[in-house]
Each structure stands twice: as C-alpha cells, then as structure tokens.
Design an enzyme around this catalytic site. Sequence first.
Site, PDB file in Angstrom:
ATOM      1  N   CYS A 172       0.803  -1.238   0.000  1.00  0.00           N
ATOM      2  CA  CYS A 172       0.000   0.000   0.000  1.00  0.00           C
ATOM      3  C   CYS A 172       0.830   1.280   0.000  1.00  0.00           C
ATOM      4  O   CYS A 172       0.266   2.379  -0.036  1.00  0.00           O
ATOM      5  CB  CYS A 172      -0.943  -0.020   1.192  1.00  0.00           C
ATOM      6  SG  CYS A 172      -1.872  -1.557   1.284  1.00  0.00           S
ATOM      7  N   HIS A 305      -2.755   8.043   6.225  1.00  0.00           N
ATOM      8  CA  HIS A 305      -2.995   6.740   5.607  1.00  0.00           C
ATOM      9  C   HIS A 305      -4.433   6.330   5.953  1.00  0.00           C
ATOM     10  O   HIS A 305      -5.163   5.896   5.082  1.00  0.00           O
ATOM     11  CB  HIS A 305      -1.971   5.729   6.110  1.00  0.00           C
ATOM     12  CG  HIS A 305      -2.029   4.416   5.399  1.00  0.00           C
ATOM     13  ND1 HIS A 305      -1.871   4.299   4.042  1.00  0.00           N
ATOM     14  CD2 HIS A 305      -2.257   3.152   5.852  1.00  0.00           C
ATOM     15  CE1 HIS A 305      -1.988   3.034   3.686  1.00  0.00           C
ATOM     16  NE2 HIS A 305      -2.224   2.319   4.758  1.00  0.00           N
ATOM     17  N   GLU A 316      -1.191   5.306  13.682  1.00  0.00           N
ATOM     18  CA  GLU A 316      -0.821   6.508  12.934  1.00  0.00           C
ATOM     19  C   GLU A 316      -1.004   7.761  13.797  1.00  0.00           C
ATOM     20  O   GLU A 316      -0.184   8.682  13.769  1.00  0.00           O
ATOM     21  CB  GLU A 316      -1.662   6.621  11.657  1.00  0.00           C
ATOM     22  CG  GLU A 316      -1.226   7.778  10.772  1.00  0.00           C
ATOM     23  CD  GLU A 316      -1.914   7.773   9.410  1.00  0.00           C
ATOM     24  OE1 GLU A 316      -2.920   7.059   9.254  1.00  0.00           O
ATOM     25  OE2 GLU A 316      -1.434   8.498   8.515  1.00  0.00           O
ATOM     26  N   LYS A 337      -9.674   8.187   2.268  1.00  0.00           N
ATOM     27  CA  LYS A 337     -10.062   6.815   1.882  1.00  0.00           C
ATOM     28  C   LYS A 337     -11.565   6.595   2.037  1.00  0.00           C
ATOM     29  O   LYS A 337     -12.139   5.729   1.392  1.00  0.00           O
ATOM     30  CB  LYS A 337      -9.276   5.796   2.695  1.00  0.00           C
ATOM     31  CG  LYS A 337      -7.804   5.702   2.244  1.00  0.00           C
ATOM     32  CD  LYS A 337      -7.052   4.619   2.963  1.00  0.00           C
ATOM     33  CE  LYS A 337      -5.671   4.381   2.359  1.00  0.00           C
ATOM     34  NZ  LYS A 337      -4.711   5.461   2.591  1.00  0.00           N
ATOM     35  N   HIS A 342      -9.484   2.538  -0.473  1.00  0.00           N
ATOM     36  CA  HIS A 342      -8.036   2.343  -0.333  1.00  0.00           C
ATOM     37  C   HIS A 342      -7.514   1.804  -1.665  1.00  0.00           C
ATOM     38  O   HIS A 342      -7.808   0.668  -2.038  1.00  0.00           O
ATOM     39  CB  HIS A 342      -7.779   1.355   0.803  1.00  0.00           C
ATOM     40  CG  HIS A 342      -6.328   1.176   1.139  1.00  0.00           C
ATOM     41  ND1 HIS A 342      -5.298   1.699   0.392  1.00  0.00           N
ATOM     42  CD2 HIS A 342      -5.726   0.537   2.185  1.00  0.00           C
ATOM     43  CE1 HIS A 342      -4.149   1.370   0.923  1.00  0.00           C
ATOM     44  NE2 HIS A 342      -4.377   0.667   2.027  1.00  0.00           N
ATOM     45  N   PHE A 401       1.776  -3.569   3.992  1.00  0.00           N
ATOM     46  CA  PHE A 401       2.194  -4.887   4.475  1.00  0.00           C
ATOM     47  C   PHE A 401       3.722  -4.939   4.484  1.00  0.00           C
ATOM     48  O   PHE A 401       4.387  -4.272   3.698  1.00  0.00           O
ATOM     49  CB  PHE A 401       1.685  -5.979   3.530  1.00  0.00           C
ATOM     50  CG  PHE A 401       0.271  -6.429   3.813  1.00  0.00           C
ATOM     51  CD1 PHE A 401      -0.524  -5.805   4.745  1.00  0.00           C
ATOM     52  CD2 PHE A 401      -0.269  -7.504   3.119  1.00  0.00           C
ATOM     53  CE1 PHE A 401      -1.833  -6.233   4.991  1.00  0.00           C
ATOM     54  CE2 PHE A 401      -1.568  -7.944   3.350  1.00  0.00           C
ATOM     55  CZ  PHE A 401      -2.345  -7.301   4.289  1.00  0.00           C
TER      56      PHE A 401
END
Lengths: 413, 424
Positions: A172, A305, A316, A337, A342, A401
Amino acid sequence: MEHRERPQEPRTRVVVTGVGAITAAGGDAAALRAALHGERTCIRDVTLFDTDGLRVHIAGEVSDVPEPRLLPRAARVRASRSDRFALLAAEEALAHAGLSVPFADPRRLGVAIGSSTGGMLETESYFRTRLAAQTSHVWRRRLAAATVAAPTDLVAAVLGARGPRLSPSTACSSGAIALALAAAWIRSGAVDVAVAGGSDALTRMTYTGFHALQALSSEPCRPFDRERRGLSLGEGAGILVLESEQHARARGAVALAELAGAGMSCDASHPTAPHGEARGAVLALESALRDAGVRPGEIDYVNAHGTGTVQNDASETLALKRVLGEAAPRVAVSSTKALIGHLLGAAGAVEAIATIIAIDDRWAPPTLHLREPDPACDLDYVPNRGRPLAIATALSNSYGFGGNNCSLVLRRA
Amino acid sequence: MSNEPIVVTGLGAVCPLGTGIESVWDAFVAGRSGIRELAPGDDRLATGVDPTAPDAVRRAGWVRGFQPREHVRSAQLRRMDWCSRMAVAALRQASEDAGLVPLDDATSVRTALVVGSCYGNQRETAVYLKRVFASGPAAGQPLLFPNLVLNAAAGYAAIELDVRGPNVCVAEHEASGEVAIATALDLLASGTCDVACVAAVDEMGSVLLDALSDLRLLHPDAMAPEGEQRRGRRTSRHGTVVPGEGAAALVLERASRATARGAKPYATVAGARIGAVGGDCSPYGLPRDVDAAASELLELAHFPGPELDGVLGSANGLVLRDALDDAILQRLCRDDRRPAYAPFRRLVGDWGAAGALGAVLASRALRAGELPDAEIAEHRAERPTMKRVTRLLLVGAARGGVLVPVVFDRVEPSARLDRAARPS
C-alpha cells in the site's frame, strides 16, 4: 521529536507540474477535486467480479474506463486494467504539465509507477481459464502484461522514455515510494523529468484476501471512528509529473507544489500489523521532515494513511503525536479513503495529488463517516465536512504490508 | 549526493548451484549445471493446474538441498513462503558475511533493504486462487494472503535482520536483480542510508512453467533427459528458455564505512544505470535492433576507470538476448583479445531476478581475480578456463528494451584499505 539541522548543501528542488488521477470519483483529477470538496462517498457495490458469499460487497470501483488515447493498437489486447489506469492518468498529467509526446530528450525522462498487483485481475482470468482447460490466444498474450512492472513499461514505451524506470511494489505504500525514488533521480541529476505515481485495479485476490483477514468494512469505511470496522478497497491511478525547478522554470511551466522531502522506513516487527509503538511510522515521518528541512510546527495538514482499521488509525495517530509534538492538536488530519476507498499501490500517489489539491485550494478535505472519534484517535480529523485552511506545508502518509512506511512532505511552490 | 566509492562487503546465495557463496562459486568455476528434473511427487509441482499431466514440465533450475532452518532464525519462518525463505536466507548469509549481524540500533535505522523480484510468490498465489475459484470467494485463506504481495520477502527479511531503514521491493521483469542494485546505489548516493542489503529472488512453480509453455517460450530440452540450457537450440522465432529459481544477496556500503569497521570488500561497484532503447521491441525481449541496444548498454556502462575485461552476460536462449551478448563482446574485443565471458544462466536457468546472482558471482570473481570463460564451458571440458579480470560488466536486459548495466571493479588486496579510505 528532536529537531535536526536542515540539510547544509543547497539541493535541486523537485516540483510537481502536472497531475492525473482516475478514481471512483471519476476519470480525472477534476473529479477527485470535486469529491474532496463534497461530502459524499464514491464507494458503492462492486460490479467487476462476483462477491456472492462474502459479507462485504462494496468498493471504490472505477465505473468508466475509456480507451487511453495513446494506447498503441498492438497493446490493446494485452494491456491490463491497471495498465489502462496508469496510461489514462499519465496522459492527463502530461497534458496538465504542458508536455507533449514524444519527449524532447527521452534519455532525461524517467518513469516510476508503483503497483501492488499489476495485471493480477487478468492473471486471475488466465488462471481460471486454465483450470477450466480453455486456454485462448487472448489470455496468452495478456500474460505478458501480468507483472507489477507492466504499467511502468507501458507508460514508458508510449512516452518513448529512455531514462531510468522503476516499478516499486511495496503493497500500500508503492505509489508513495515511487514518488520518493523518482524525486531522488531528479535531485541526483539523472533525469530532468519523471512521470511517477501508482496504479492498481481491484482484484479477486486482494478483495477476498482482505475479506479473509476480516479487514474489510461492510459499510463505507469510517477512519478514526470509534465504531470503525475496517477498510474499503478502491482502485485507480495517480500520476504526477515531477521536474527539477530549473527545468520547469526554463520551459515556463507552473509549479503546482514542491515535493520537498520523503522518508522511508520499516517496522521490522510483523508482516501485517503496525508496530505497537509506531516506531516505523515515527522514523518515516522524522526522516521526511529532516529530508525537507521542515520543523514539526510548520506542518499545516496531514493526509493520513487512515485506512479505517482499528490498529492502523490508532498507530498513525500515535506516530503523528510523537513527531509533531505540541503542534499535533492544531494540525488538520484527514483520511480521503472514506471518499474513494483504499487504492493500495496507487493510494500514495492519489493521496499526494489530494494533498496538492488541498494546498492549492486552501482546503482541508473531510474525513467522512466520522461520527464519534475513538478515544485513541484524538486529533483534528476534519470530520465529515471539509473546511477552508491555508496550507503551506503538508504531509502524506502511506503504510503497507511488510511493515513498510513512507511519508512525503509537499509544500506550496 | 555522495561520490564516495561503494563496496560489496557481504554475499549470499540460494540457487540451483547450491547454498552459500563458496559452494555456489565452486560449482560455477567447475561448470556444473544446476538444471534438473523434479520428481513428479515434489510438492513444488503441486500448485500447477494439473501436475500429473503427461506433458507437465518439470525440468528447470530448481533449488535443492536448501534447509531454511539452517539459515533463518525468525519465528516467522513457519509463515514464510518458499520465495521469502530463499531471500531471507541469502540476506542473512550476506549480512553475516559482512559482519553486520546483529545490527545495533543506530545502524539498523540507517540500513536499507532492497529486494528485486519479477513474479514473487507464485506458488502460494496459485494455491490461493485455485481455492477461491473452486470454493468461492469466501474461501480466501487469511494466513496465505499476506505472503502474496511482492514485498513479502522484504518484510520478512527486515524482521529477520532487524533492518528498519528504507524497505523497497522493485520489479523490472528479467532485470529485477540489476534494478534492485541500481536502486540501492541511489539510496546510498543520496545519503538516505549508510548500508544497503540487496537481494533478488524468484521461485519456479508449475503455474509459471505452464504459462511459459502457453507462451511457447519453454526450451524443448526442458523435456529431455540432459536438457542443459544451450544457445543455438531453438524451435521458435523468439527462442526459448530453461527457467530457474533462486535468491542472491549483497551488502553494499560506503568504502570509508567498510574500512572503519575493518570489513574486507569483495569488489567496488563502479556504477549501475537503468536505461532503455526505443524502437520496435519484441514482447519478450529486446528491440530488434540489437546493435543499437549493445551500443546503448555500453554507453550506459561507461564509468570512469579501467577497460572492461569480463562480462557476465544476459544470454538465456532467447534470440535477442543471446545476440545482445554477442554484440557486446564484439565491441569489447581489442587486438583479437576477447574479454572473459560467463553466461551464468546456462548453469542455473533464468529467473526474473537472476541478475543478482550475476552480481554475486562478479563480486566473488573479482576477489579471486579471475572469471571462468564460457568458450571452454560450451565444449564441456572438465573445468572452464579461468581468465584474469579487474573490471566486470553485468548485463541486465529486460522486455520492453530495458537495459541495466552494472560494473564492478577489483579491489587489489594491497590497495584494499587505501582505496576504501579514499575521500569522495
């Protein structure tokens, strides 16, 4: 955060002179801009593949994918959905930047497009056809475009680029890392112009995978909300034209923003979960600020994010509070998002574009569906309705990831 | 930007020639082939569409004898896919070889990890998709899914070695290994990191074999009893390859840093550049104008220093890739003296990220000061002739006309410390 000295040597400034985006909001950056000023999500029912048997059926799916103007006839069969997204966004970004094809000096043009799955949607179809023992010539040809490097290669080929090319695939954060590495090419003098960003299509693999991890929300995602239940997937592409300030100025191009710095790091703790103390996110934020020569107190806006998963949003928030310190409570933080989903490998690039729009429009986009903030998420998330905000310097965060983190610093040019 | 020399201080490899740099080097010098046929029951074939089919291809450059537990310490080992296991093992070997294990906190955050891969974990991807297509979308497996991203190996390696700096995974088809090295050099030159652990990895599985077969790119000898990959034996217009798998890793760092901590460099990296040639490109290889590609590659490879006297080629059986090596060698011939030439894919098969193995072999060859020459190997002599080398070219080439030369220099034993300490 301990303040460190600004970089001593004056270095090449990297400016953004064109942007292109294709998202669930529509086929160009203007549609994204309109969505950022609105209060309605573009997340809706998935039509691209069957979701029967799942408890989630929504995503930020792109509803209309026109044939890219520059797509060569020979590539029409094998170009994947991701390839098409990348080329459509690149066409828009180049036009926006006032650059035409072929490029005057192709050796001085680089292409870096990140993707997490590339042509996986088409690979899935190939695989399903193979399982049914019905191989066809069409699918064989499409296999050539099945790798994550295919969007980069198609755009580079169409532009006739002969400079460096790169296809980062860091889940991502792929799009953000592509921007960071392309900016480094410009600073090193390897190229004058870089076409960079990210592109990803929805795939059965990612959709069912996140579903299996119980990471998908059955309703459009609610970042930072106490009742958040996970993320909403999306698809599309974001492409930026990066140039050295000198090159842009010489050709009379308008700089939309400066890509002032980038920070990359790894949690090195877990394949999917963020580090409990957000050490990787903190390191990326600190590195980005140091790289840009920006103090924490200079940040006006953060495009988070903000996936809407329990762990990400809390982690975050913790990272932002640690790095921005006393300034954190007065910084506007929003996750876009909830508007478009996403976009995985494209998220970092599309959100960099959203950040540039925010700077340009003096507007903090909203975090939709935020009804009651989680106590662990106690910053100003611009809930549900955007608001006017003078933004000189902004951050855009992307995490992926593998514990992958990338933060970008964007500044009014 | 820093112009300080970058040196190679650690090497690692898990490939069809063996595990560990010295066993791989011994096999390479001896000209031993790592290409072999798997037994039908091997679980590496179990992910194919139909591994029991009579025409299922099983001959490739398979890794064998590799025991991940001997190399990987992390508790994550049980979750790792085959691709990640090979990459993590190669990276641990290289890091230990460089004397970087364990990393202290300060070094950890200033160390980058760059992994190149073309296809990544395609075996588990096939298992995953097979199940989803057979049992419906709800059959996705949560434990498998995180391994399906291309950067899974980079994530696991960061955990294994506690590398907390930039973590990047790159793909550029058949030049993924060379592109990973070029990216690491960029990170070092820009001051983003002080040390870069670089690896490249790809695994072979029957799905990829099936796909290559569908594309008519599989070498016919892949079905034969002694199907060693050799040039000139082609049945299709584009040529054919014997595929392979493996991982290779290098530790790169600034020369002054290596000297300060007493590391012994294998070689200096003179430079790496990513470029491309335009024009009409074969879908699976290079532009049809091979001469232009060779000239472009050598122009990209023009770094200050001595003349090139050895080449680790990109030849893999595809017509244009083999022709590119020939054209490069022609241009490097001086007074009837041909550079040493090692088309290493002949011994291991080709995989997207095989270029990193070429870089490992180049670095090891420069420490030895000699490279096995292919002319003899082609005639299957007992041992290839060794030629003295001081500057080696690794030829990276990928579909779409991508060219990535990487140039390595010998660090003379007597001058190793002096050169390493040279100011930028």
